[in-house]
Design an enzyme around this catalytic site. Sequence first.
Site, PDB file in Angstrom:
ATOM      1  N   ALA A  79      19.800  40.221  21.041  1.00 36.99           N
ATOM      2  CA  ALA A  79      18.384  40.111  21.427  1.00 36.99           C
ATOM      3  C   ALA A  79      17.597  41.379  21.129  1.00 36.99           C
ATOM      4  O   ALA A  79      16.427  41.316  20.729  1.00 36.99           O
ATOM      5  CB  ALA A  79      18.290  39.780  22.919  1.00 36.99           C
TER       6      ALA A  79
ATOM      7  N   CYS B 160      17.024  41.401  64.045  1.00 41.18           N
ATOM      8  CA  CYS B 160      17.748  40.477  64.942  1.00 41.18           C
ATOM      9  C   CYS B 160      19.262  40.685  64.924  1.00 41.18           C
ATOM     10  O   CYS B 160      19.976  40.050  65.707  1.00 41.18           O
ATOM     11  CB  CYS B 160      17.409  39.031  64.588  1.00 41.18           C
TER      12      CYS B 160
ATOM     13  N   PRO C 223      23.967  35.566  19.641  1.00 42.78           N
ATOM     14  CA  PRO C 223      24.952  35.754  18.565  1.00 42.78           C
ATOM     15  C   PRO C 223      25.954  34.605  18.500  1.00 42.78           C
ATOM     16  O   PRO C 223      26.578  34.379  17.458  1.00 42.78           O
ATOM     17  CB  PRO C 223      25.666  37.061  18.940  1.00 42.78           C
TER      18      PRO C 223
ATOM     19  N   HIS D  22      16.988  32.499  39.761  1.00 45.32           N
ATOM     20  CA  HIS D  22      18.199  32.719  40.572  1.00 45.32           C
ATOM     21  C   HIS D  22      18.066  33.904  41.525  1.00 45.32           C
ATOM     22  O   HIS D  22      19.076  34.439  41.978  1.00 45.32           O
ATOM     23  CB  HIS D  22      19.421  32.895  39.648  1.00 45.32           C
TER      24      HIS D  22
ATOM     25  N   VAL E 189      19.170  38.274  37.706  1.00 42.87           N
ATOM     26  CA  VAL E 189      18.838  38.818  39.028  1.00 42.87           C
ATOM     27  C   VAL E 189      18.691  40.336  38.955  1.00 42.87           C
ATOM     28  O   VAL E 189      18.481  40.984  39.974  1.00 42.87           O
ATOM     29  CB  VAL E 189      19.925  38.435  40.068  1.00 42.87           C
TER      30      VAL E 189
ATOM     31  N   GLY F 187      19.776  34.671  25.063  1.00 41.81           N
ATOM     32  CA  GLY F 187      20.928  35.235  25.767  1.00 41.81           C
ATOM     33  C   GLY F 187      21.424  34.435  26.945  1.00 41.81           C
ATOM     34  O   GLY F 187      21.810  35.014  27.955  1.00 41.81           O
ATOM     35  N   THR F 188      21.426  33.116  26.793  1.00 47.68           N
ATOM     36  CA  THR F 188      22.027  32.299  27.861  1.00 47.68           C
ATOM     37  C   THR F 188      23.037  31.337  27.258  1.00 47.68           C
ATOM     38  O   THR F 188      22.823  30.815  26.156  1.00 47.68           O
ATOM     39  CB  THR F 188      20.968  31.520  28.667  1.00 47.68           C
TER      40      THR F 188
END
Length: 249
Positions: A224, A143, A207, A111, A95, A180-181
Site C-alpha cells: 500500500a 464504579c 500484494p 471495529h 483499531v 490491505g484486507t
Amino acid sequence: MLDLGQLQHLVVLTGAGISAESGVPTFRGHGGLWRHYRPQELATPGAFGRDPKLVWEWYDWRRGLIGECQPNPAHHTLADMEARLPGFTLITQNVDGLHHLAGNRRVLELHGNIWRMRCTREGTQQVDRTVPLPQLPPRCANCGALLRPDVVWFGETLPADVLEAALAAAAACDIMLVVGTSAVVQPAASLPLVAKQNGALLVEVNPQPTPLSDYVDLSLRQPAAQALPEWWASWQEQRDSRADRDPDG
Ligand code: BJW
C-alpha cells in the site's frame, strides 16, 4: 483504463495490511497475530469473561507495539485525499488509530479503537494512551467495574451508526479502493460487494489475492505504501489534464 478524473465519490476501505509497513502486525498470513494466538482465547466476549487479565495482557502488549508505530505514506495519502476531495469517505477495520495520527478527521472505525476503553457496567468510554497500563485488568474510576478494550470482538455486533454510515457510503460511491484486507471478516467484507452491486468500480491494493480479487476491476499487487501514493498522483494528473483541456468544465 479507469477515468479517474471523473470520480466524485471515493470510498476507501482499509485493513491491517495498510499498517503493515508501519510495523503493526496483521492478523492472517505470514507473521500474522492469529499464527501465534487463538482468536477464541483473546478476541471474543467469552475469552474476556473467562480471563480478563490474559486478554488485557495481550492488548497491553499490542498497545505498546502500536504506540511505537508511525503512519506510513499510504496513511498520509489518505489524509491528503480527505483534505482535497469533498466526496471522500474512509472506512477502516483497523483499531490502531494511525489514520487519525496521519491527519484523517472523519474515519468510520468499524471495529473500534485500541486506545479507547469501555466500562463493562456503565458503557462509558474513555481514551487512555497509557502504555503499559499500571493495573491489569483496569477498572472504572467511577464504579469499579472492569474496563474492556473498546474494540469489536468476534460474535459482537459492530457500532450500528458506524456500520450504517459505511453501508450508505458504499452504496453511493463511484469507486471503492480496498486496501490491505484479507476480505474474510464480515460484515466489512461485504462492503465492496455493496459498492459493486450499486455500480461502483472496485480497486484492490494487496500484494496477495483475496476472495474479493475475482470481483474487482483493477488489482494493484503492490504494498500500500507504494501503490496508494502512485495511484493518487495519477488521479491528480488526470484531473489536471482534464482541467487544461476543458477550463470551463
Ligand atoms: C498488505 C500489506 C501491505 C499485507 N500493503 N496489503 C461464518 C461465515 C460468515 C461470517 C461468520 C461466520 N462465522 C462467524 C461469522 C461472523 C464473524 C466473521 O466474519 N468471521 C469470519 C472470520 C468467518 N464476524 C463477526 O463476528 C463480526 N460481527 C458480526 O458479524 O456481528 C453479527 C453477528 C453477531 C453474532 C452472531 C453472528 C453475527 C465481528 C468481527 C470483529 C472482528 N474483530 C477483529 C479484532 C478487532 C479487535 C482487535 O484488533 O483486537 O478485527 S478480528 C481481525 O480481523 C480484526 C480485523 O479488523 C479483521 C479483519 O482483518 P484484516 O484487516 O483483513 O487483516 P488480515 O490480517 O486478515 O489481512 C491483511 C491483508 O493485508 C492480507 O490480505 C495481506 O496480504 C495484506 N497486506 N501487507 C497492502 N504492505
